[in-house]
Enzyme design. Sequence first.
Site, PDB file in Angstrom:
ATOM      1  N   CYS B   9       0.827  -1.200   0.000  1.00 51.81           N
ATOM      2  CA  CYS B   9       0.000   0.000   0.000  1.00 51.81           C
ATOM      3  C   CYS B   9       0.860   1.249   0.000  1.00 51.81           C
ATOM      4  O   CYS B   9       1.811   1.358   0.768  1.00 51.81           O
ATOM      5  CB  CYS B   9      -0.906  -0.017   1.236  1.00 51.81           C
ATOM      6  SG  CYS B   9      -2.062   1.318   1.256  1.00 51.81           S
ATOM      7  N   CYS B  10       0.557   2.178  -0.882  1.00 49.96           N
ATOM      8  CA  CYS B  10       1.233   3.470  -0.822  1.00 49.96           C
ATOM      9  C   CYS B  10       0.217   4.550  -1.162  1.00 49.96           C
ATOM     10  O   CYS B  10      -0.964   4.344  -0.986  1.00 49.96           O
ATOM     11  CB  CYS B  10       2.447   3.524  -1.733  1.00 49.96           C
ATOM     12  SG  CYS B  10       2.089   3.851  -3.458  1.00 49.96           S
ATOM     13  N   ALA B  11       0.647   5.680  -1.670  1.00 49.13           N
ATOM     14  CA  ALA B  11      -0.277   6.793  -1.864  1.00 49.13           C
ATOM     15  C   ALA B  11      -1.295   6.521  -2.956  1.00 49.13           C
ATOM     16  O   ALA B  11      -2.497   6.584  -2.739  1.00 49.13           O
ATOM     17  CB  ALA B  11       0.503   8.054  -2.176  1.00 49.13           C
ATOM     18  N   THR B  39      -1.990  -1.314  -3.987  1.00 46.54           N
ATOM     19  CA  THR B  39      -3.209  -0.523  -3.981  1.00 46.54           C
ATOM     20  C   THR B  39      -2.937   0.851  -3.385  1.00 46.54           C
ATOM     21  O   THR B  39      -1.937   1.050  -2.696  1.00 46.54           O
ATOM     22  CB  THR B  39      -4.308  -1.252  -3.175  1.00 46.54           C
ATOM     23  OG1 THR B  39      -5.462  -0.447  -3.189  1.00 46.54           O
ATOM     24  CG2 THR B  39      -3.902  -1.439  -1.738  1.00 46.54           C
ATOM     25  N   ALA B  41      -3.968   4.175  -0.951  1.00 45.80           N
ATOM     26  CA  ALA B  41      -4.479   4.269   0.424  1.00 45.80           C
ATOM     27  C   ALA B  41      -6.002   4.243   0.487  1.00 45.80           C
ATOM     28  O   ALA B  41      -6.589   3.567   1.329  1.00 45.80           O
ATOM     29  CB  ALA B  41      -3.946   5.535   1.081  1.00 45.80           C
TER      30      ALA B  41
END
Lengths: 423, 105
Positions: B9-11, B39, B41
């Site tokens: 998960c990142c921005a 994916t 956030a």
Amino acid sequence: MNTFMDTLSKKIMPFANKLGQNRYLTVLRDAFMLSFPLTMFGSIIVVITNLPFFNDATKTTLTQLLGNGQNATMSIMTVFVTFGIGYYLSNSYDVDGIFGGAVAFASFLILTPFMMTTDKGVAVSGVLSLDRLGAKGMFIGMIAAFIATEIYCRITKKGWQIKMPDGVPPAVAKSFAALIPSILTLTIFLAVQAAVTGLFHVNLHDVIYEIIQKPLVGLGGSLPATLIALFFVQLLWFFGLHGQIIVNSVMDPIWNTLMLENLEAYKAGHALPHIVTKPFMETFTVGLGGSGMTLAVVLLMAFVMKKKQYRDVGRLALAPAVFNVNEPVIFGFPIVLNATIFIPWLIAPLIVTAINYTVMAIGLVPAPTGVSVPWTVPIFFSGMLATNSVLGGILQLVDVVLVGLIWFPFIKLLDRQKDPLAN
Amino acid sequence: MAEKTIMLCCAAGMSTSLLVSKMQKAAEAQNLDVEIFATGASDADNQLEAKKIDCVLLGPQVRFMEGQFKEKLAPKGIGVEVIDMKAYGMMDGETVLKQALTLIG
């Protein structure tokens, strides 16, 4: 230097953490995300109807045919944002989002005048002025949606609901459950509307616009405010935190409103009121290789630096950098916590942005029209699309050279350090 | 159905998707049956509901979300960790894969 870094990071981390997790800012971010695919579509239509090589007659015909592409999306962005706030805030309280969204939107509309005065002074009733659903209504929309949803959720959580017997279909049961909280929330808003219009003969749209929206947006669109916002973006990234997400959560409502105001002026053929808008922030900062305008840095790393470690990371980061993804260089260079390049990292975007602003203020390069360009569109193309002129693309290339020049002495310093891994 | 599912998960899901392909290459080289995806956030909650996920790895730039994720996922026994900064920057698929597998246990 290290103790300075330590104290800075101890003060900033908790603050940034709080901002990034704040319920209202997260909801706001998600609500704007809801409108994003729609505004993207609207922007494409605006670009198509205004391509530079069309003559004016073609542009007019196209606008007549395709105008609804923008009318139904960007011109009424507040509709989606209010609904989105209602939906996401309700969900965050574990209350059914869709009813929250509907109530939030209806509450916003209750405060909206359903009549307008034409240029000739004729009062027409039974109509909604389009601008109230767009830029002009943005702040009252957000405020109304947040308050309405809060009231709605609190009443729901108190359990003041009509509970249906088990045999009733879920959708019907939910609708009845939402009945009392909705009626109470909407009644409160109606009472406020009646009081404001009946006793004071104003409406809340205009009040909020004059007292809150105009000053805040005017302030937020100024060069000093922009540079301060950018300063924080850079500072947060320096500590390895996503500067944009955190600063955007606060500045997006303002930047988006500025964008909508520019777009409406552009559509009407008027002069653009603002230079700083959301597309300006994206295309002329992130759009230059990623936050901090890192395309220049990546190019320097890949082709100019001598140490193998830097060349390798530079080459690795090159392809993503073309699409403005720069985490490889932020964490791989690394830019994070790298004292040697703290100064160019911080000041290069500030200097370049000040120059961009000035160049647009004096009219050398047109300001971004307000059309939304995804931040992943490669450099030069994004500048052209955003400003509807090749000069926008050229300005971006000039910016890259400027960033490269500012970074160059520090890059040379790093290249000469005995053991870069010892940092 | 893969034996293990790892969610990054990142921005916006952009930078982590690069890492995903590197991790998948490392997994294939070790003959492991893992499903790895990235994916953004905002979409993370939807993905958690839709799929059976064994662990979540966060990009270091969104580490401020670690608290929120841990709160939601600790009761379900799903591990959450922030990806090592250097490994993330170098897009080191092998190291991050090892981190994920250790987290799953």
